[in-house]
Write a protein that holds these residues in place. Sequence first.
Motif, PDB file in Angstrom:
ATOM      1  N   GLY A   1       8.344   3.893   9.282  1.00 25.79           N
ATOM      2  CA  GLY A   1       7.162   4.441   8.613  1.00 25.79           C
ATOM      3  C   GLY A   1       6.561   3.469   7.614  1.00 25.79           C
TER       4      GLY A   1
ATOM      5  N   LEU B   1       8.165   0.169   1.128  1.00 26.35           N
ATOM      6  CA  LEU B   1       7.261   0.558   0.033  1.00 26.35           C
ATOM      7  C   LEU B   1       7.939   1.634  -0.826  1.00 26.35           C
ATOM      8  N   ASP B   2       7.658   1.588  -2.119  1.00 21.50           N
ATOM      9  CA  ASP B   2       8.308   2.522  -3.037  1.00 21.50           C
ATOM     10  C   ASP B   2       7.505   3.821  -3.141  1.00 21.50           C
TER      11      ASP B   2
ATOM     12  N   ASN C   1       1.177   9.772   0.238  1.00 22.18           N
ATOM     13  CA  ASN C   1       0.752  10.739   1.268  1.00 22.18           C
ATOM     14  C   ASN C   1       0.508  12.112   0.659  1.00 22.18           C
TER      15      ASN C   1
ATOM     16  N   PHE D   1       6.506   6.002  -1.223  1.00 25.45           N
ATOM     17  CA  PHE D   1       5.344   6.079  -0.331  1.00 25.45           C
ATOM     18  C   PHE D   1       4.975   7.534  -0.036  1.00 25.45           C
TER      19      PHE D   1
ATOM     20  N   ASP E   1      -2.096   5.729   5.300  1.00 24.97           N
ATOM     21  CA  ASP E   1      -2.401   4.760   6.378  1.00 24.97           C
ATOM     22  C   ASP E   1      -3.119   3.536   5.821  1.00 24.97           C
TER      23      ASP E   1
ATOM     24  N   ARG F   1       6.417  -4.076  11.769  1.00 22.00           N
ATOM     25  CA  ARG F   1       6.580  -2.777  11.103  1.00 22.00           C
ATOM     26  C   ARG F   1       7.682  -2.063  11.882  1.00 22.00           C
TER      27      ARG F   1
ATOM     28  N   ILE G   1      17.051   9.173  -5.510  1.00 15.08           N
ATOM     29  CA  ILE G   1      15.769   8.855  -6.144  1.00 15.08           C
ATOM     30  C   ILE G   1      15.825   9.222  -7.622  1.00 15.08           C
TER      31      ILE G   1
HETATM   32  N1  LIG Z   1       0.417   7.789   6.118  1.00 10.95           N
HETATM   33  C1  LIG Z   1       1.511   7.532   6.835  1.00 10.95           C
HETATM   34  N2  LIG Z   1       2.703   7.963   6.402  1.00 10.95           N
HETATM   35  C2  LIG Z   1       3.800   7.687   7.118  1.00 10.95           C
HETATM   36  C3  LIG Z   1       3.728   6.990   8.338  1.00 10.95           C
HETATM   37  N3  LIG Z   1       4.982   6.864   8.824  1.00 10.95           N
HETATM   38  C4  LIG Z   1       5.813   7.479   7.958  1.00 10.95           C
HETATM   39  N4  LIG Z   1       5.113   7.973   6.912  1.00 10.95           N
HETATM   40  C5  LIG Z   1       5.583   8.699   5.740  1.00 10.95           C
HETATM   41  O1  LIG Z   1       6.313   7.820   4.892  1.00 10.95           O
HETATM   42  C6  LIG Z   1       7.091   8.617   4.026  1.00 10.95           C
HETATM   43  C7  LIG Z   1       8.388   7.912   3.773  1.00 10.95           C
HETATM   44  O2  LIG Z   1       9.037   8.626   2.795  1.00 10.95           O
HETATM   45  P1  LIG Z   1      10.483   8.252   2.245  1.00 10.95           P
HETATM   46  O3  LIG Z   1      11.330   7.800   3.416  1.00 10.95           O
HETATM   47  O4  LIG Z   1      10.965   9.411   1.455  1.00 10.95           O
HETATM   48  O5  LIG Z   1      10.270   6.978   1.374  1.00 10.95           O
HETATM   49  P2  LIG Z   1       9.524   6.795  -0.018  1.00 10.95           P
HETATM   50  O6  LIG Z   1       8.728   7.989  -0.430  1.00 10.95           O
HETATM   51  O7  LIG Z   1       8.766   5.509   0.099  1.00 10.95           O
HETATM   52  O8  LIG Z   1      10.702   6.611  -1.004  1.00 10.95           O
HETATM   53  P3  LIG Z   1      11.561   5.295  -1.275  1.00 10.95           P
HETATM   54  O9  LIG Z   1      11.533   4.481  -0.033  1.00 10.95           O
HETATM   55  O10 LIG Z   1      12.914   5.797  -1.602  1.00 10.95           O
HETATM   56  O11 LIG Z   1      10.905   4.604  -2.418  1.00 10.95           O
HETATM   57  C8  LIG Z   1       7.237   9.984   4.694  1.00 10.95           C
HETATM   58  O12 LIG Z   1       6.507  10.918   3.965  1.00 10.95           O
HETATM   59  C9  LIG Z   1       6.571   9.788   6.061  1.00 10.95           C
HETATM   60  O13 LIG Z   1       5.886  10.949   6.494  1.00 10.95           O
HETATM   61  C10 LIG Z   1       2.425   6.571   8.794  1.00 10.95           C
HETATM   62  O14 LIG Z   1       2.263   5.946   9.838  1.00 10.95           O
HETATM   63  N5  LIG Z   1       1.360   6.849   8.009  1.00 10.95           N
END
Ligand SMILES: Nc1nc2c(ncn2[C@@H]2O[C@H](COP(=O)(O)OP(=O)(O)OP(=O)(O)O)[C@@H](O)[C@H]2O)c(=O)[nH]1
Length: 400
Positions: free
Chosen positions: A303, A262-263, A269, A265, A278, A300, A400
């Motif tokens: 994260g 996911l982009d 949060n 993401f 979630d 999955r 990024i």
């Molecule tokens: N809500 C939620 N967040 C999660 C979970 N597992 C991981 N994360 C969050 O997912 C986020 C992943 O962030 P990044 O790896 O920077 O990826 P991104 O923000 O999607 O950026 P890009 O992938 O580069 O587009 C982190 O903030 C983790 O805390 C989960 O089970 N639930």
Amino acid sequence: MSALLQLTCFQMLIYAGMWIAGWVIVGEERRAVLHWLGFNLLLAVGLGLVSLRPAGDPWLTVVLANLVLAGAFLLLYRGGALFLRLPTRDVEATMLMLSCAAFAVWTGPVPTGPGWVHPGAATAALIGWVLLAASWRSRGALAEQFGPRTAWVALAPQVVYGIVQGIRAWQIFTLNASVVQLQTQSASNQALVYVSMLSAAVFNLVFMFLIVLRLMGRLTYMVEHDGLTGLLNRRAIETLLEREWVRWRRMGQPFTVMALDLDHFKQINDRWGHPAGDAVLRSTASLLRREVREVDSVGRVGGEEFLVLMPGCAPASAAYVAERLRGVLRARPVDVGAAEPVTVTGSIGVAAVESTDIDLEHLLRRADAALYLAKAQGRDRVVCAAAASGPVPATPVPAI
Ligand SMILES: Nc1nc2c(ncn2[C@@H]2O[C@H](COP(=O)(O)OP(=O)(O)OP(=O)(O)O)[C@@H](O)[C@H]2O)c(=O)[nH]1
């Protein structure tokens, strides 16, 4: 006879003790377990009352005893229905119990002349009906949840004992009970007590066996699935990938893997909170599950990273599927409890297995490399990996 009944009564108390232990251990099945505990306790009380005949008050040792025994089997039935998530049919059970009580009160505990029918006739008929109806109504659910063989093992004793009680009911109805007392030590009475002891043992063991089977099934599910999304976890999808890899090596059966991330993401949060993140993950998971074929597997693996395994899928169709998924993901904003639903996008890397892949890891690295290329090119896009002739380096994380 009365010693034998007291022994059976003691046997029921032991089962009741086992169910108390079971009640402490099992979580979701507690309501069913309580019913089976009640079944054994009521049987113990009912048989205990019967064992007091002929000395005790006949209203207690005959009428009440029979009603308690009937109630025990209704509890057994209800527990089974709760356990299998079937309708409990409480109206039917209440009607049966009331009819049984009315019959027992109407006929009375002692012979009043020719034509008098022992209240046990209605109890035996009720028990026979309950067991046969329970077997018939639960056969589908049992087979579906535990397999047809287990369903047979679980239902056969119920059916046999149901038929025995049906015959018993007929025997009592047609017996001249003013002459032959049912509590006498006749061969058929003794045989009935032995059959009842055996059946009670089998019922209890079967239900305990089913509980253990369900707990094992739940445990296996937890080991293989991700708790948040219900998708396969990394371990489980890797096992499937390894199997597919072996199939490819041995039989040349191709497959494709799709890595989706996911982009931005983290921003979801950060902006709407972890529960919103979630919700997005759950919604993405159900979208993936819905949109792929039933032979495909979705896991999955991190994260906000997902992996789709598509057996027998040619690269062109895989690219088409990936593009469709990307489009559907973007087109369906997710309700995260904010003022507006949130639009979510994903980047996807697709890699079809090639003869140049040295091992499974090599293939997965190509999918990862394609995914990160999609990220680097601006996200919300699909990139298909080209066949690699040499080793693929570990993917660098794009800026990024
Ligand atoms: N809500 C939620 N967040 C999660 C979970 N597992 C991981 N994360 C969050 O997912 C986020 C992943 O962030 P990044 O790896 O920077 O990826 P991104 O923000 O999607 O950026 P890009 O992938 O580069 O587009 C982190 O903030 C983790 O805390 C989960 O089970 N639930």
